[in-house]
Design a protein around this motif. Structure first.
Motif, PDB file in Angstrom:
ATOM      1  N   VAL A  77      44.440 -40.317   9.317  1.00  0.00           N
ATOM      2  CA  VAL A  77      45.066 -40.046  10.607  1.00  0.00           C
ATOM      3  C   VAL A  77      46.028 -41.159  10.989  1.00  0.00           C
ATOM      4  O   VAL A  77      45.825 -42.329  10.657  1.00  0.00           O
ATOM      5  CB  VAL A  77      44.012 -39.851  11.725  1.00  0.00           C
ATOM      6  CG1 VAL A  77      43.105 -38.690  11.412  1.00  0.00           C
ATOM      7  CG2 VAL A  77      43.199 -41.114  11.940  1.00  0.00           C
ATOM      8  N   THR A  94      50.170 -37.503  11.684  1.00  0.00           N
ATOM      9  CA  THR A  94      49.209 -36.488  11.235  1.00  0.00           C
ATOM     10  C   THR A  94      48.240 -36.065  12.334  1.00  0.00           C
ATOM     11  O   THR A  94      47.289 -35.327  12.060  1.00  0.00           O
ATOM     12  CB  THR A  94      48.402 -37.002  10.025  1.00  0.00           C
ATOM     13  OG1 THR A  94      47.683 -38.195  10.406  1.00  0.00           O
ATOM     14  CG2 THR A  94      49.320 -37.320   8.866  1.00  0.00           C
ATOM     15  N   THR A  95      48.447 -36.507  13.558  1.00  0.00           N
ATOM     16  CA  THR A  95      47.604 -36.087  14.678  1.00  0.00           C
ATOM     17  C   THR A  95      48.405 -35.386  15.764  1.00  0.00           C
ATOM     18  O   THR A  95      47.836 -34.958  16.773  1.00  0.00           O
ATOM     19  CB  THR A  95      46.889 -37.297  15.312  1.00  0.00           C
ATOM     20  OG1 THR A  95      47.859 -38.248  15.754  1.00  0.00           O
ATOM     21  CG2 THR A  95      45.955 -37.966  14.318  1.00  0.00           C
ATOM     22  N   PRO A 123      43.286 -34.470   9.155  1.00  0.00           N
ATOM     23  CA  PRO A 123      44.751 -34.554   9.266  1.00  0.00           C
ATOM     24  C   PRO A 123      45.431 -33.198   9.193  1.00  0.00           C
ATOM     25  O   PRO A 123      46.488 -33.004   9.795  1.00  0.00           O
ATOM     26  CB  PRO A 123      45.150 -35.445   8.079  1.00  0.00           C
ATOM     27  CG  PRO A 123      44.036 -35.314   7.107  1.00  0.00           C
ATOM     28  CD  PRO A 123      42.802 -35.157   7.941  1.00  0.00           C
ATOM     29  N   LEU A 140      49.976 -44.354   8.141  1.00  0.00           N
ATOM     30  CA  LEU A 140      49.082 -43.899   7.076  1.00  0.00           C
ATOM     31  C   LEU A 140      49.121 -44.841   5.881  1.00  0.00           C
ATOM     32  O   LEU A 140      48.080 -45.247   5.353  1.00  0.00           O
ATOM     33  CB  LEU A 140      49.489 -42.492   6.637  1.00  0.00           C
ATOM     34  CG  LEU A 140      48.724 -41.916   5.438  1.00  0.00           C
ATOM     35  CD1 LEU A 140      47.296 -41.578   5.838  1.00  0.00           C
ATOM     36  CD2 LEU A 140      49.436 -40.682   4.887  1.00  0.00           C
TER      37      LEU A 140
END
Length: 328
Positions: free
Chosen positions: A87, A91-92, A148, A258
């Protein structure tokens, strides 16, 4: 690599500065010096070269430092609080929420100042991140890889809403520029709000031990007397502030949060306080290298740094997924 954050190795505790970090700082300093010297305009031969150097090169390099460190730091805090290696703001959906807030301010207040846009982006990023965290707390996911994916799906929904609003209000081009993620337009007088993320970095460092303990889980944190919900709220607020400010000034910088924490964690373990200087330094280095590539590859034109980061980040993301599958 499992999604659970393990107890920080005792041998890394307290080793905040050593000769390796000094070498890393020297390398980053060399990259920043190269950034100052790279560009189409001849700042040394032209009569107004000194003025252009102060207006464009110095602000751009400072922005590289602040934005790279901020997004890498956000990824580190998010991964600790969610106990998931995959995450980060990209990706959130945090970045997409920040963009939606920015767009809403522009539509509702056409003549809004940069600071007003920033407030809208920060508030939306905070709301979006809290929605994601609440979802994780209420839904049990067996695989860390699903987290994710869920975040990316939520971000895609928010991005679709933003695109629809932009189409209806004839601001689609502006939306595309904001999400391009480029330092081209960073000049003196338009980047100073990025200094806010330096304050966020200080706050993260002060609360580093609490974030590390919270990363061991709600039950453990509560047993040692830590107010888990308050720490999550503080962490979310800091992430939202940094993401919102970077989105307004620079745009989308994918996968930095990330790549960097995972690389540092694989080498040094999971203690936030001792890893934070390394995370910030590596974040600065990656963003600077990608920006230099974007500036020189098709000079005198520029490739948005987000495009290069997206390619690099996607490769690293796939590597981490395969590594997760192998070591389970």
């Amino acid at each position: 690599m499992t999604s659970t954050v393990e107890t920080p190795p005792t041998h890394t505790r307290g080793r905040l500065f050593d000769w390796k970090l000094l070498v890393g700082i020297a390398v980053v300093a060399a990259l920043l010096a190269l950034s100052l010297l790279t560009g189409v305009y001849d700042v040394f031969g032209a009569g107004d070269g000194g003025e252009m150097f102060a207006i464009t090169r110095i602000p751009r390099t400072i922005a590289l430092v602040l934005a790279g460190a901020a997004m890498a730091m956000c990824g580190l805090v998010m991964q600790l609080l969610t106990q998931n290696r995959f995450v980060e703001p990209t990706t959130t959906g945090t970045t997409e929420w920040a963009g939606l807030g920015l767009l809403a301010v522009m539509v509702l207040i056409p003549g809004a100042s940069v600071s007003t846009r920033m407030v809208g982006a920060v508030i939306a990023a905070f709301v979006g991140t809290m929605v994601f965290f609440l979802f994780l707390r209420r839904v049990t996911l067996r695989s860390s890889l699903i987290v994710p994916i869920v975040g990316i799906m939520l971000g895609a929904v928010v991005s679709s809403v933003s695109t629809f609003i932009a189409l209806k209000t004839d601001t689609l081009q502006s939306l595309g520029v904001w999400f391009a993620g480029s330092f081209t337009s960073v000049i003196r007088g338009q980047y100073e709000l990025l200094w806010i993320v330096a304050l966020v970095a200080v706050a993260v460092f002060i609360a580093a031990d609490r974030f590390t303990v919270a990363g061991l889980g709600e039950e453990f944190a509560t047993n040692v007397g830590l107010n888990y919900n308050r720490i999550v709220l503080i962490g979310t607020a800091l992430i939202a502030i940094a993401t919102g400010v970077v989105t307004v000034v620079v745009g989308n910088l994918p996968f930095i949060g990330l790549i960097v924490p995972n690389v540092v964690s694989m080498v040094r373990g999971d203690d936030l306080r001792s890893n934070l200087p390394w995370v910030c330094m590596l974040g600065i280095a990656i963003v600077t290298v990608c920006d230099l590539i974007g500036r020189t590859l098709i000079m005198p034109f520029e490739i948005p740094v987000s495009l290069i980061l997206g390619i690099v980040g996607a490769i690293v993301f796939i590597f981490l997924l395969l590594r997760q599958r192998r070591y389970g």
